[in-house]
Design a protein around this motif. Structure first.
Motif, mmCIF file in Angstrom:
data_model
loop_
_atom_site.group_PDB
_atom_site.id
_atom_site.type_symbol
_atom_site.label_atom_id
_atom_site.label_comp_id
_atom_site.label_asym_id
_atom_site.label_seq_id
_atom_site.Cartn_x
_atom_site.Cartn_y
_atom_site.Cartn_z
ATOM 1 N N LYS A 1 8.394 55.217 -59.249
ATOM 2 C CA LYS A 1 7.689 54.502 -58.187
ATOM 3 C C LYS A 1 6.208 54.871 -58.111
ATOM 4 N N GLN B 1 8.399 43.468 -52.355
ATOM 5 C CA GLN B 1 8.435 43.493 -53.821
ATOM 6 C C GLN B 1 8.711 44.876 -54.389
ATOM 7 N N GLY C 1 11.369 46.680 -54.636
ATOM 8 C CA GLY C 1 12.654 46.945 -55.284
ATOM 9 C C GLY C 1 13.486 47.993 -54.568
ATOM 10 N N PRO D 1 13.630 52.111 -57.989
ATOM 11 C CA PRO D 1 13.654 50.697 -57.630
ATOM 12 C C PRO D 1 14.805 49.966 -58.327
ATOM 13 N N TRP E 1 14.583 46.793 -59.113
ATOM 14 C CA TRP E 1 13.913 45.939 -60.090
ATOM 15 C C TRP E 1 12.486 46.444 -60.237
ATOM 16 N N GLU E 2 11.814 46.009 -61.272
ATOM 17 C CA GLU E 2 10.454 46.462 -61.500
ATOM 18 C C GLU E 2 9.563 45.963 -60.366
ATOM 19 N N PRO E 3 8.963 46.859 -59.617
ATOM 20 C CA PRO E 3 8.136 46.439 -58.482
ATOM 21 C C PRO E 3 7.063 45.441 -58.894
ATOM 22 N N HIS F 1 10.708 39.353 -55.402
ATOM 23 C CA HIS F 1 10.811 39.847 -54.033
ATOM 24 C C HIS F 1 12.231 39.652 -53.511
ATOM 25 N N ARG G 1 15.783 37.596 -53.510
ATOM 26 C CA ARG G 1 16.944 38.226 -54.132
ATOM 27 C C ARG G 1 17.977 38.718 -53.122
#
Length: 402
Positions: A88, A100, A102, A130, A132-134, A138, A324
């Protein structure tokens, strides 16, 4: 329209306030604040407004940025070094504001003993990776949004989010709005009740307390990503609503996990419990009157909290499209919702309205172009996925009267 909500849509107790061009023009209240004893809803009855809180917390962050104490484009770790773990290091404050990062889920169940320890919950998130990749997508950070941004506020200002909101926004402006209700406010707050089916004229039999993580029922069709036309209140698309409902009932789904931890149903009365009202979670913890919440937007639009330049930039959409977690289209500026499936507004506000909805049906909205600040608060929670026809009928009536 306010009377119609009571006559035909199962309203229990509610209030609605509007400011236009810095003047109070609507101040309505009625019904019952607590169905158990019939206590009436009065002009000064406050209630928990769930995620309407997120716009207040975002404003606190932006106020720190405007004062030069925080750079929202910089990594969170610059003000919160312990956050730079598990991949992160490059997550920015803007990623937090726009969902966003994650980090929509707290992986380990939060014990009740930690409900009032925001720093401990934030530390849990600091240690997570996270999902997902920040910055690549979103997903609504229903509860974690507040613990993350609350810790940023604390690291920069030395105050918890609720203390900062009181000292810098609510108290100076005389707003009936608390991020963490004092005991006397909690004692007179409206009691939330669940069980109203969307579109039904009578409540369902369920009396379970409203709480994050409670299952919802799908809504009716509406065009994805389109503003709601005047006189035509719709719910998100049937497919999105059904998907969301299934996901909420699935405790292993991303949606269910994001909405259900901390699990307030561990407390008797759920979100009505004094611990929740007192804790001041910066994602869902504001207790306010409709006049206080609408007054927040009045002063925001009038430039008394943030400069007009800061606010105009903050409401500029940063992300739009499939969410998401919510499983429908959402759009966000820097913490503020913008018109989309998740925040349907009347057509006249489709390009200019901003604000935030609250779980179960509450609504808070500002509009710089039209000089509007409005808020609808209530205690009969609906099963709506993203909106409340009761609230949006009122918003439509406001825009139609301009």
């Amino acid at each position: 329209m306010f009377r119609q909500n009571f006559a035909g849509d199962g309203e229990l107790g509610a209030a609605f306030s509007v400011f236009l061009d810095d003047r109070p023009v609507v101040d309505l209240w009625g019904g019952v604040a607590d169905r158990r004893d019939g206590r009436p809803w009065e002009r000064g009855t406050p209630t928990l407004v769930y995620s309407c809180t997120k716009a207040v917390t975002a404003t606190a962050v932006l106020l720190l940025a405007e004062r030069g104490l925080l750079d929202v484009t910089a990594p969170v770790a610059e003000v919160w070094p312990e956050f730079a773990r598990a991949g992160k290091e490059r997550v920015t404050v803007e990623h937090l504001l726009t969902h966003q990062a994650g980090l929509p889920v707290i992986e380990e169940p939060v014990p009740v003993e930690e409900f009032e320890d925001q720093e401990a919950i934030a530390d849990r998130l600091a240690g997570q990776a996270p999902l997902w990749e920040p910055g690549t997508g979103h997903g609504y950070h229903a509860l974690t949004y507040g613990f993350l941004l609350g810790e940023v506020i604390r690291r920069v200002s030395g105050k918890r989010a609720g203390e900062f909101v009181s000292a810098e926004i609510a108290d100076p402006l005389g707003l009936e709005l608390w991020l963490g209700a004092p005991d006397d406010v909690a004692a007179r707050a409206a009691r939330l009740s669940g069980g109203l089916r969307l579109g039904a004229s009578t409540p369902a039999t369920s009396e379970k307390p409203a709480a994050p993580g409670a299952p919802t029922t799908p809504g009716k069709p509406g065009a994805p990503g389109q503003p709601v036309a005047p006189g035509n209140v719709t719910n998100p698309g049937a497919g999105a609503g059904e998907a969301f409902g299934r996901a909420m009932r699935d405790g292993e789904s991303l949606t269910g996990r994001a909405m259900g931890n901390p699990q307030v149903t561990k407390l008797r009365g759920g979100a009505n419990h004094p611990v929740v009202l007192r804790a001041g979670w910066p994602a869902i913890g504001v207790v306010a009157t409709a006049l206080g919440l609408a007054g927040f937007y009045r002063h925001l639009v009038a430039g008394r909290i943030l400069s007009p330049e800061t606010l105009r930039d903050a409401v500029r959409p940063r992300v739009s499209g499939p969410d998401r977690v919510l499983l429908l289209d959402s759009s966000f500026g820097l913490g503020y919702m913008r018109p989309a499936q998740a925040f349907p507004v009347p057509e006249r506000g489709a390009r200019t309205a901003f604000g935030h909805t609250g779980m179960g049906g509450s609504l808070s909205l500002g509009d710089m172009e039209h000089g509007l600040g409005m808020a609808y608060t209530m205690n009969r929670m609906t099963d709506a996925v993203a909106e409340s026809p009761r609230a949006h009928r009122l918003a439509e009536a406001v825009y139609a009267s301009l």
